[in-house]
Design an enzyme around this catalytic site. Structure first.
Site, short mmCIF file in Angstrom:
data_model
loop_
_atom_site.label_atom_id
_atom_site.label_comp_id
_atom_site.label_asym_id
_atom_site.label_seq_id
_atom_site.Cartn_x
_atom_site.Cartn_y
_atom_site.Cartn_z
N ASP A 138 -1.43 11.95 14.65
CA ASP A 138 -0.62 10.75 14.45
C ASP A 138 0.45 11.05 13.41
O ASP A 138 0.43 12.10 12.76
CB ASP A 138 -1.54 9.62 13.99
CG ASP A 138 -0.94 8.24 14.16
OD1 ASP A 138 0.03 8.10 14.92
OD2 ASP A 138 -1.46 7.28 13.56
N GLU A 170 6.08 12.26 14.01
CA GLU A 170 7.46 12.21 14.52
C GLU A 170 8.40 13.22 13.83
O GLU A 170 9.35 13.64 14.51
CB GLU A 170 8.02 10.78 14.38
CG GLU A 170 7.41 9.79 15.32
CD GLU A 170 5.97 9.42 14.95
OE1 GLU A 170 5.18 9.13 15.86
OE2 GLU A 170 5.65 9.44 13.75
N ASP A 215 2.30 2.08 18.69
CA ASP A 215 1.83 0.85 18.04
C ASP A 215 2.44 -0.39 18.71
O ASP A 215 3.44 -0.95 18.24
CB ASP A 215 2.18 0.87 16.55
CG ASP A 215 1.42 1.97 15.82
OD1 ASP A 215 0.37 2.40 16.32
OD2 ASP A 215 1.88 2.39 14.74
#
Length: 818
Positions: A428, A431, A504
């Protein structure tokens, strides 16, 4: 003689005087510098061939055209004739597969041709276009390729603009949260942590620079393999033009010819790879929350599944299992004995998946940081300062996953987790996300597998290379067992290492619709192993929304419920009656259909078929299908249409041409039309293609709970020939890579007085069950006898007029005779 010499000296002196007159010393030398403007390719005046590579130049800029396969041609631009070194994270190995190709020249053009596609280079203006073997133009430049110097960073902004036709449609580009057809959209690729993202918010978590054009019933793809921040305009600024451009790097794209959308996706997978086969348990139901802790809470959730008799295979530990959010550590207050806990969960059929983020806390007493610091594995700024930012652990540094040595180190860090029994890893925040700043500054340097670059170049591949390091490390540590990985961020090719989810999302009906579109889009964009946070990550779903989401999730390749810590608990039993029973019914259906879902995954892995297939992929010649985004098929046999509105008692469903059986009622319906289907809360529209053979397992609480003693074959009658497939192997090892698997082909063919089912098999695997239980649906006549490999077989007919019987798994031909 002397006169001639004198004349020559006079001429020479005059030339020198003229040159001196032209040359001036300037007080401000910058006055002589030309302004920076976009520059366009000029007139091509030369062509060269080096094996499967063709070079065209206007005297300064150079264009390379590379024949990859009969259907794939790559185009590259070098503004001043010097190409960058050949390297791509998306395309690991560029293999030439075309055998017949040639360069032709006429008065008006150069042409590079294969047996399927032509690449035209117009002599007048360097316009590049593509046509099929019938000389039908499928893609054409609207202006020549162009570029603009980037003074601040070096290199160029690079641009390509193509003609956009009136009824041309566009699909793909990964996870964009907008309508399935991208016509009229302007979009950006820059991996972004987008908490509670909204409809039309852009960009999101992944950068997949691949799209499919569909015009006049012919499909082609464009894969713009450029990792910099990239932009796409599908007729938004000018409805007659579609453009793609990037803030750096090379103008390099692959033209991928169809003519069918399916052909384009398969060819794209030929370049970028497919998902490896997952462990079979990973196709089961997963339960996640931010966070399940302490250990007693994890066990309570696990017991809740078993007590409620709701199947579940995966349970997730979010960041609170760690010591101060330090990766690869355990909070011993919450989890005093993780090995014992994981062993107990395993004994009860649960696989444990843990989260690992890229941010490593700055702490000299923390072994992971200490080792990474000593070996200089963390990213640095342009002036050699460490890249530091705040994420969950506080002040952090970040490994450079574009360095193969760092990836090797990172993969080895999972050793303790694997020894403890962890079966999967969830990457997670990659990015990469940084609190406050959003992401890394542009000046962060990356090793980039020896090809060097700033974060402008590496940003979009950072998450992909992180999960690559995770997957490769787990694969090595877990010996012959398949690891399960899931990542939030990625770039084209990430499918070789991981599954994904859409990020999300929000507990709303709008996000239920968005999730349906996003999973279809990801599937046709090369990332089939995808799913949503069932129920929505943030916000509060009611029982109806959660159940409708479970129903859609049953037919997502990846099925996981997940929610934020500040929301109410969100397990399948959390909403009480009647929702618990319906949720159980659909999760059980997921487990019953596992052999079909797994076989569909094999078709993806081995042959490059997308798992979820939108209606337009099946009937691309129908313009109205270009705008359908609710219905899709899982594989090619089962059509799903989720219920996407609250209180909806019925809905319209489009069925592609052919004949379809209502999964619930066995009613036979003609395709090529919209039908209205009742949608009470306990069902969603599901249709099975006539002639299908759908394999089915008994319901289990988790994969491997029971020994499979018999596989049920649901055979749907058809009066035309239909092929179906069943793939079987060990379900958890890499033996399939050594051809230890079994691929079964069923051929169903019906007439007015007989239904024939034939089976053929290839492979080295032998399943342990011995027999099939046949369930024949929609037989238009009452049988008088059933012959299996020439032997009479006893049978029965149930209340739905389905014909049932048993026979050995190794049959070759079944005949059901009137």
């Amino acid at each position: 003689m002397e006169e001639n010499i004198l004349n020559q000296e006079l001429i020479a002196n005059k030339l020198i005087e003229e040159e001196e007159e032209e040359f001036h010393h300037l007080n401000n030398p910058a006055d002589g510098i030309k302004p920076i403007i976009k520059k366009y390719l000029g007139v091509p005046n030369h062509a060269d061939q080096q094996e499967n590579k063709f070079y065209f130049t206007d005297g300064d800029a150079k264009v390379e055209v590379v024949v990859i396969t009969d259907e794939i041609i790559r185009v590259r631009l070098a503004p001043h004739g010097v190409f960058l070194e050949e390297f791509s994270y998306a395309v690991p190995k560029l293999e030439q597969k075309a055998t017949v190709f040639a360069l032709y020249e006429s008065e008006t053009e150069f042409r590079v041709s294969t047996s399927v596609v032509n690449c035209h280079i117009r002599k007048e203006d360097f316009f590049i276009s593509f046509s099929d073997s019938q000389d039908h133009i499928t893609s054409a430049d609207a202006v020549p390729m162009h570029w603009e110097e980037n003074v601040k960073f070096g290199g160029y902004y690079v641009y390509c603009t193509k003609t956009c036709h009136t009824e041309e449609s566009f699909f793909g580009l990964g996870d964009k949260p907008t309508e399935f057809n991208l016509r009229g959209k302007r979009l950006k690729n820059w991996n972004t942590d987008a908490y509670s993202f909204a409809w039309n918010q852009d960009p999101l978590y992944r950068s997949i620079p691949f799209y499919i054009s569909l015009n006049e019933g012919i499909a082609h793809g464009i894969f713009f393999d450029n990792t910099f921040k990239a932009h796409f305009d599908f007729g938004a600024e000018d409805p007659t033009k579609t453009s793609f451009w990037a803030d750096g790097g090379e103008l390099q794209y692959y033209y991928i010819h169809g003519p069918h959308m399916m052909d384009v996706v398969k060819s794209y997978h030929l370049l970028t790879g497919t998902h490896p086969m997952p462990p079979l348990w990973a196709l089961g139901y997963h339960q996640c929350r931010w966070s399940y802790y302490p250990e007693a809470k994890v066990k309570k959730i696990a017991n809740g599944f078993r007590e409620n008799k709701i199947p579940c295979d995966g349970i997730y530990l979010d960041i609170d299992y760690m010591d101060g959010y330090r990766c690869f550590t355990w909070n011993r207050k919450y989890f005093p004995d993780p090995k014992k806990m994981i062993k107990e969960l395993t004994a009860d059929g649960f696989k444990t998946v843990v989260i690992i983020d890229p941010g490593i806390r700055v702490d000299d007493n923390y072994s992971v940081f200490k080792e990474g610091k000593e070996k200089r594995y963390f990213c640095r700024r342009c002036d050699d300062y460490f890249m530091e930012g705040h994420v969950w652990p506080g002040r952090c540094q970040f490994p450079d996953f574009t360095n193969p040595e760092v990836r090797e180190w990172w993969g080895g860090l999972f050793d303790e987790l694997v020894q403890l029994g962890v079966a999967g890893v969830w990457n997670d925040m990659n990015e990469p996300a940084v609190f406050g700043a959003g992401t890394f500054p542009d000046d962060v340097r990356h090793q980039y597998d020896g090809f060097r670059g700033s974060h402008r170049k590496a940003h979009n591949v950072y998450g992909m290379q992180m999960v690559r390091a995770t997957y490769e490390g787990l694969r090595k540590l877990m010996k012959n067992k398949r690891p399960f990985t899931i990542t939030r961020a990625g770039y084209s090719g990430v499918q070789r290492y991981s599954s994904v989810w859409t990020g999300d999302n929000v507990a709303s009906w709008e996000h239920l619709k968005l999730g349906n579109i996003q999973c279809q889009r990801l599937s046709v964009s090369g990332i089939s192993f995808c799913g949503t946070d069932i129920g929505g990550f943030s916000g509060e779903p009611d029982g109806e929304l959660f159940t409708r989401w479970i129903q859609m999730g049953t037919f997502s390749p990846f099925m996981r419920a997940h929610s934020a810590g500040d929301t109410k608990e969100r397990e399948p039993w959390s909403f009480g009656a009647p929702f618990t029973d319906i949720n159980r019914k659909f999760i059980e259906l997921r487990y019953r259909l596992l052999p079909y879902l797994y076989s569909t995954f094999w078709e993806h892995h081995r042959y490059g078929f997308p798992i979820l297939r939108p209606v337009v992929m099946q009937e691309q010649e129908e313009i109205s299908n270009h705008f359908r985004q609710d219905e899709y098929t899982y594989g090619d046999k089962i059509l799903i249409c989720p219920v996407l509105e609250p209180g909806q008692k019925s809905r319209k469903v489009y069925l592609p041409k052919g004949k379809w059986f209502n999964f619930w009622t066995y009613e036979l319906v003609d395709g090529g039309q919209e039908v209205t289907v009742p949608t009470p809360l306990e069902t969603i529209p599901i249709f099975v293609k006539a002639g299908s053979v759908i394999p089915e397992y008994p319901v289990m609480q988790y994969v491997g709970e029971k020994e499979i003693e018999e596989v049920k074959l649901n055979i749907y009658y058809s009066n035309y020939e239909v092929n179906s497939f069943l793939f079987e192997d060990y379900g958890e090892t890499f033996a399939y890579e050594q051809d230890i698997y079994l691929e079964k082909k069923f051929v169903v063919s019906g007439k007015s007085t007989v239904l024939t089912v034939q089976q053929s098999m290839e492979g080295l695997y032998t399943p342990r069950y011995e027999s099939y239980y046949f369930n024949v649906i929609g037989l238009p006549f009452a049988p008088s006898k059933i012959l299996a490999d020439g032997k009479d077989v006893p049978y029965s007919i149930d209340e739905n007029k389905c014909v049932e019987f048993k026979f050995t798994k190794n049959f070759k031909q079944i005949e059901i005779v009137k």
